[in-house]
Write an enzyme that holds these catalytic residues in place. Sequence first.
Site, short mmCIF file in Angstrom:
data_model
loop_
_atom_site.label_atom_id
_atom_site.label_comp_id
_atom_site.label_asym_id
_atom_site.label_seq_id
_atom_site.Cartn_x
_atom_site.Cartn_y
_atom_site.Cartn_z
N CYS A 176 -7.72 -14.11 -31.29
CA CYS A 176 -7.31 -13.22 -30.19
C CYS A 176 -6.01 -13.75 -29.63
O CYS A 176 -5.95 -14.88 -29.14
CB CYS A 176 -8.37 -13.16 -29.10
SG CYS A 176 -7.86 -12.19 -27.65
N TYR A 225 -3.50 -0.42 -42.82
CA TYR A 225 -3.10 -1.63 -42.10
C TYR A 225 -1.91 -2.29 -42.79
O TYR A 225 -0.96 -2.73 -42.13
CB TYR A 225 -4.29 -2.59 -42.04
CG TYR A 225 -3.99 -3.90 -41.39
CD1 TYR A 225 -3.77 -4.00 -40.02
CD2 TYR A 225 -3.93 -5.08 -42.15
CE1 TYR A 225 -3.49 -5.22 -39.41
CE2 TYR A 225 -3.66 -6.30 -41.55
CZ TYR A 225 -3.45 -6.37 -40.18
OH TYR A 225 -3.17 -7.57 -39.60
N CYS A 269 -1.91 -7.66 -31.01
CA CYS A 269 -3.03 -7.55 -31.95
C CYS A 269 -4.17 -6.76 -31.32
O CYS A 269 -4.68 -7.13 -30.26
CB CYS A 269 -3.50 -8.94 -32.35
SG CYS A 269 -5.02 -8.94 -33.31
N CYS A 293 -0.90 -8.35 -10.72
CA CYS A 293 -0.49 -6.99 -10.39
C CYS A 293 -1.21 -6.59 -9.10
O CYS A 293 -2.43 -6.76 -9.00
CB CYS A 293 -0.88 -6.05 -11.53
SG CYS A 293 0.04 -4.51 -11.56
N GLU A 296 0.07 -1.26 -33.26
CA GLU A 296 -1.37 -1.47 -33.18
C GLU A 296 -1.78 -1.10 -31.76
O GLU A 296 -1.22 -1.62 -30.79
CB GLU A 296 -1.74 -2.92 -33.47
CG GLU A 296 -1.55 -3.31 -34.92
CD GLU A 296 -2.16 -4.67 -35.25
OE1 GLU A 296 -2.99 -5.16 -34.45
OE2 GLU A 296 -1.80 -5.24 -36.29
N ASP A 311 2.53 -13.44 -32.95
CA ASP A 311 2.52 -12.22 -33.75
C ASP A 311 3.86 -11.52 -33.61
O ASP A 311 4.22 -11.06 -32.51
CB ASP A 311 1.41 -11.28 -33.28
CG ASP A 311 0.02 -11.84 -33.53
OD1 ASP A 311 -0.16 -12.52 -34.56
OD2 ASP A 311 -0.87 -11.61 -32.70
N TYR A 355 3.48 -4.99 -33.01
CA TYR A 355 2.94 -5.76 -31.90
C TYR A 355 3.65 -5.47 -30.58
O TYR A 355 3.44 -6.18 -29.60
CB TYR A 355 3.03 -7.26 -32.22
CG TYR A 355 2.22 -7.67 -33.42
CD1 TYR A 355 0.84 -7.48 -33.44
CD2 TYR A 355 2.83 -8.23 -34.54
CE1 TYR A 355 0.10 -7.85 -34.56
CE2 TYR A 355 2.09 -8.60 -35.64
CZ TYR A 355 0.73 -8.41 -35.65
OH TYR A 355 -0.02 -8.78 -36.75
#
Length: 219
Positions: free
Chosen positions: A201, A86, A55, A210, A98, A133, A138
């Site tokens: 979110c 959209y 998203c 990382c 997206e 999602d 996505y």
Amino acid sequence: MFGLLNKKLTLPTPDEALDGRPDPIPTAQTHAVFGCPLKEPVAEGHEEAIFAMGCFWGVERLFWNVDGVVNTAAGYTGGYTPNPTYQEVCSGKTGHAEAVRVVYDPAKVSYSDLLRMFWEEHDPTQGMRQGNDQGTQYRSAIYYTNGLQQVDAEQSNQTYNALLQEKGLGPTTTELHSAGAFYFAEEEHQQYLHKNPDGYCGLKGTGVACPMPLGLGLA
């Protein structure tokens, strides 16, 4: 914004994609956080990066909060349909992801820094979904804008893929492509979580750090 289980999880072919339209869809003129023109060209000395991490609401907020990032935008890229809406992207019939366009000052933040955030702040192993999602829009992807970014993206993918598998997680499913057309999303999606601080979110990483530096081509 939550994906539905029956959303299409297979990318369309060019022949299957929606026709789209010749003109851009309306969007915001001004960035709600930075106050600059949303579609401002990349200034001399700045660079552009494009990331897809699920998203785009949360992804855009992630990057506009980075010192050295000077502009961001939510949009659609990586597919076939020109100037999609959209609703069309969510149908799974455009091929687009997206994504977020990030313009940054490499004197303040490096592409390596942005890549580290990309890998750590979402789950790049999930294929055509990110958490709840689900859908082709996505998927995880890096759209590099020059040859040095390509080298860095490919090397970072190899590095993080090895780290994930050391931790017993699956391999990355992240797509790596040269950046094509980036279509700015509708005004309501631009800086959404600035306008709606309590909005949804879906960003959630794997918990695998990382390493820094990544040993990449850009400082």
